[in-house]
Write an enzyme that holds these catalytic residues in place. Structure first.
Site, PDB file in Angstrom:
ATOM      1  N   HIS A  48     -23.508   8.427 -19.140  1.00  0.00           N
ATOM      2  CA  HIS A  48     -22.140   7.965 -19.373  1.00  0.00           C
ATOM      3  C   HIS A  48     -21.450   8.720 -20.522  1.00  0.00           C
ATOM      4  CE1 HIS A  48     -18.648   5.477 -19.904  1.00  0.00           C
ATOM      5  NE2 HIS A  48     -19.076   5.062 -21.086  1.00  0.00           N
ATOM      6  N   HIS A  72     -19.589   7.491 -28.465  1.00  0.00           N
ATOM      7  CA  HIS A  72     -18.642   6.379 -28.502  1.00  0.00           C
ATOM      8  C   HIS A  72     -19.274   4.997 -28.364  1.00  0.00           C
ATOM      9  CE1 HIS A  72     -18.578   6.662 -24.029  1.00  0.00           C
ATOM     10  NE2 HIS A  72     -18.245   5.381 -24.080  1.00  0.00           N
ATOM     11  N   GLU A  76     -21.808   0.320 -30.982  1.00  0.00           N
ATOM     12  CA  GLU A  76     -21.733  -0.913 -30.210  1.00  0.00           C
ATOM     13  C   GLU A  76     -23.080  -1.274 -29.570  1.00  0.00           C
ATOM     14  OE1 GLU A  76     -19.408  -2.975 -30.138  1.00  0.00           O
ATOM     15  OE2 GLU A  76     -20.040  -4.284 -28.499  1.00  0.00           O
ATOM     16  N   ASP A  77     -23.721  -0.295 -28.971  1.00  0.00           N
ATOM     17  CA  ASP A  77     -24.887  -0.610 -28.129  1.00  0.00           C
ATOM     18  C   ASP A  77     -26.241  -0.231 -28.719  1.00  0.00           C
ATOM     19  OD1 ASP A  77     -23.139  -1.598 -26.293  1.00  0.00           O
ATOM     20  OD2 ASP A  77     -23.101   0.196 -25.040  1.00  0.00           O
ATOM     21  N   ASP A 139     -13.318   7.462 -21.229  1.00  0.00           N
ATOM     22  CA  ASP A 139     -14.337   6.430 -21.023  1.00  0.00           C
ATOM     23  C   ASP A 139     -13.978   5.609 -19.775  1.00  0.00           C
ATOM     24  OD1 ASP A 139     -16.383   4.600 -21.542  1.00  0.00           O
ATOM     25  OD2 ASP A 139     -15.114   3.380 -22.860  1.00  0.00           O
ATOM     26  N   ASP A 259       7.245  13.152   3.167  1.00  0.00           N
ATOM     27  CA  ASP A 259       6.958  14.064   2.059  1.00  0.00           C
ATOM     28  C   ASP A 259       5.585  13.787   1.459  1.00  0.00           C
ATOM     29  OD1 ASP A 259       7.821  11.645   1.295  1.00  0.00           O
ATOM     30  OD2 ASP A 259       9.048  12.330  -0.369  1.00  0.00           O
TER      31      ASP A 259
HETATM   32 MN    MN Z   1     -18.279   3.800 -22.594  1.00  0.00          MN
END
Ligand code: MN
Length: 714
Positions: A48, A72, A76-77, A139, A259
């Site tokens: 990712h 990124h 957080e993780d 992201d 179109d």
């Molecule tokens: Mn992400």
């Protein structure tokens, strides 16, 4: 799977060796801390951040942004802290990654709140550095590309959010490819059936479309070459959501979206003028569709987009949409703010921030203290769609209007009755005039009154087509009604004057003949035509005089002859000129007592204007002659009069009874009501200014009258 070498290969084209090393280092760091984590797809989590960095390197972002893409999700993780990142990768990267982390940290009870608060923080983070938003969008792109692994509920939730907020945001930043990809990816999940159908149809027509595209490209290129204009022609199918939107908005099916292919001429030249040259070549080659030309070079879009847009009739009689732009314009159109970025170095961008971004940021900062998530969502939308105004109903619902809309538009958007009976409005609890232009965030409340009516003036203040058509409908009906009353009145009088009874003749066969003669279908039409003044009551009565009493008719004709009606020298004497056709100008309607001048019109005699008439001032001075009133013969002249009264029932009767007390004929009368004021218009036949003045002073005596004036035309 994307490898780090793919990213480095692309990056080395525009980044320095130390920067590539840092990217490599960030990759290793990310791989280490995310080790053991897997995505819903079953792939290692590392894929990712790699894909996100891949998007960013394709956008040619700076190294700090690419590194932030790789890192990124680390704070957080994983166990990583901001301090560690700062130590390893410097302040800049740490700042971006912590900004990105903040976005994903906030959680709220309800889905709606969570959504609103998140977006708010996201945009606020952007105010610190635009690169945070670009990583966030990258992201989102990858999350959307791999959305199929989520549960159905999550898929729809994320897709809706993408459609509502991220795609418009990409558009606002001018990143067209991203906007289109986000829309198509979201479309696929929000309306899977429609998506599949359009995708299949676009696929099926691929071969014939390619043949057609080549044909059009060749024709255009050949013509450009003749004039030594260098460039390329692109012909590509529109993105699927674009086709869907068109079908949906215009209620047409796939085959009618002629179109589907967007043609684009990208010129090698950097000079704007070349675009206009190319445009004239295209227009000389194929017939342009009127009204479809748009000059976004002279007037760039809000996101700085520049191009010429036109539509022409193609080789098979079909409509072909063509965009013409230089390479620099093309670059911006595709990459938007990211293209801009490329020419800046490092953080310099931040100081040199684009005006558009600044505006977007300011709009959101003002709204920072708003607590209600519903309100915040609408504020965000305001910033993303600058041509619309968002206001609240008293219940807190959000309604959108085109810029320039007024409380009247708002009233009609609720219900026709609310519009028709609207007498005023409160905005944020204060009374405002009906012409007030709604502002973002206004809370609007409409005040109505039974028996109140729309007025013609409202048409000046409304912008929505709904309000315009509702007001027009009402006015037409009203005018028809009042002209019916007036027409009937005028006819009755005229019949009576000739000792005939209107009520009897109205049922006769003869009246049908009158109707046929004027190509009218109903008796009401005939009466209202008289009321409008298009047919004179005399014209109608004449029919019956001829049929019933020829003697009377003869007398009448004689009388007409004596009457110095149209010409020549209608109470006018001309110095040194005799025997000339004279008529009165319809613009100013002079009457004896007015200072007048004559204008020699070619082949149509002399037209008499008042000396104050603005039309006269615009005419050729050499053809203006002196004329004088010759009032040996008394004659009545039409005068247009406007009386402004307090709106009360029966104002028109009250004023007209004063007029008729002078034994003056009223040939036209009309009343319009606005904001408790009645504007009465009359056309009366008077002998001279002296008589007119005495009528005026008598009318001024009436308590209901606010003002009276002679106007040039009713
Ligand atoms: Mn992400």
């Amino acid at each position: 799977m994307l490898r780090i070498n793919d990213i480095l290969d692309k990056a080395q084209a525009y980044l320095a060796a130390e920067e590539l090393e840092m990217i490599q280092k960030a990759y290793i760091y990310s791989a280490t801390v995310h080790q053991g984590q897997v995505r819903l797809s079953g792939e290692p989590y590392l894929t990712h951040p790699m894909e996100v960095a891949g998007v960013l390197v394709d956008m040619k972002m700076d190294s700090a942004t690419i590194i932030s893409g790789l890192l990124h999700d680390t704070i957080e993780d994983t166990l990583t802290t901001k301090e560690q990142i700062e130590q390893e990768f410097g302040k800049d990267v740490a700042f971006l990654v912590s900004g990105l982390t903040k976005l994903s940290r906030i959680s709220f009870g309800s889905q709606e709140e969570r959504q609103a608060e998140n977006f708010r923080k996201m945009i606020l983070a952007m105010s610190a550095d635009i690169r945070i938003l670009l990583v966030r969008l990258a992201d989102r792109i990858h999350n959307m590309r791999t959305l199929q692994y989520q549960t159905l509920d999550r898929r729809i939730y994320i897709a809706r959010e993408t459609m509502d907020v991220y795609a418009p945001l990409a558009n606002r930043l001018g990143i067209n490819w991203m906007k289109m990809e986000l829309e198509d990816l979201a479309f696929q999940h929000v309306s899977p059936d429609a998506f599949k159908e359009i995708a299949t149809r676009v696929d099926k027509s691929q071969e014939s479309r390619n043949r057609y595209t080549e044909e059009v490209k060749t024709i255009i290129l050949k013509e450009l070459e003749k004039l030594f204009i260098q460039g390329e022609v692109e012909g590509r199918a529109k993105h699927l959501y674009g086709i869907y939107k068109k079908m949906h908005e215009q209620h047409i099916n796939f085959d009618e979206v002629y179109d589907v292919i967007a043609f684009r001429i990208i010129l090698d030249s950097d000079i704007d003028k070349t675009c206009y040259e190319a445009l004239s070549i295209v227009h000389a080659l194929c017939k342009p569709v009127p009204g479809r030309f748009k000059d976004y070079i002279a007037m760039p879009k809000a996101n700085n987009y520049q191009s010429l847009h036109t539509a022409v009739i193609g080789p098979y009689g079909e409509r072909v949409e063509i965009q013409i732009r230089t390479r620099a314009m093309h670059e911006w159109a595709e990459k938007g703010i990211a293209a801009h970025w490329r020419y800046k170095e490092g953080r310099a961008f931040q100081d040199n921030e684009d005006n558009q971004i600044k505006k977007l940021r300011e709009a959101l900062e003002i709204q920072q203290d708003i607590k209600n998530p519903k309100e915040f969502m609408s504020n965000l939308k305001m910033a993303l769609f600058p041509d619309e105004v968002y206001v609240f109903t008293p219940h807190g619902d959000v309604k959108s209007f085109p810029k320039g809309a007024t409380p009247i538009d708002f009233a009609y958007s609720i219900h026709t009755d609310v519009g028709n009976k609207c007498t005023g409005a409160k905005v944020n609890r204060n009374i405002v005039p009906l012409r007030y232009q709604l502002q973002n965030g206004d809370r609007v409340e409409i005040i109505t009154q039974a028996g109140h009516h729309p007025s013609k003036d409202w048409l000046k203040y409304v912008v929505t087509s709904r309000a315009i058509s509702k007001i027009r409908n009402w006015i037409n009906l009203e005018e028809k009604n009042s002209s019916l009353t007036l027409g009937k009145d005028l006819l009755e009088k005229e019949f009576k004057r000739n000792n005939l009874k209107f009520a009897t003749y109205i049922k006769s066969y003869e009246i049908k003949k009158v109707m046929t003669e004027h190509s009218l279908l109903t008796l009401d039409d005939l009466i209202s035509q008289v009321g409008y003044g298009r047919i004179s009551p005399r014209q109608v009565v004449n029919h019956f005089l001829v049929a019933d009493a020829p003697k009377d008719a003869e007398k009448l004709q004689e009388k007409e002859k004596k009457k110095p009606s149209a010409s020549p020298s209608l109470g006018i004497s001309l110095t040194g000129i005799d025997d000339v056709m004279v008529k009165f100008a319809k613009c100013c309607n002079p009457i004896p007592g007015d200072e007048i001048s004559g204008y020699i019109s070619r082949g149509r005699g002399i037209t008499v204007h008042t000396q104050t008439c603005p039309h006269l001032k615009r005419l050729d001075a050499e053809r203006i002659v002196d004329v004088n009133w010759d009032v040996r013969q008394k004659h009545a002249y039409p005068v247009h009069v406007k009386v402004v009264c307090n709106d009360r029932k029966g104002v028109i009767t009250e004023v007209s009874s004063v007029i008729t007390s002078f034994d003056i004929n009223i040939s036209f009368a009309q009343v319009e009501t606005t904001d408790m004021i009645a504007n009465c218009l009359f056309v009366i036949d008077v002998y001279d200014t002296q008589q007119l003045n005495s009528i005026f002073s008598a009318i001024r005596q009436l308590k209901i009258v606010r003002s009276i004036e002679r106007i040039r035309k009713a």
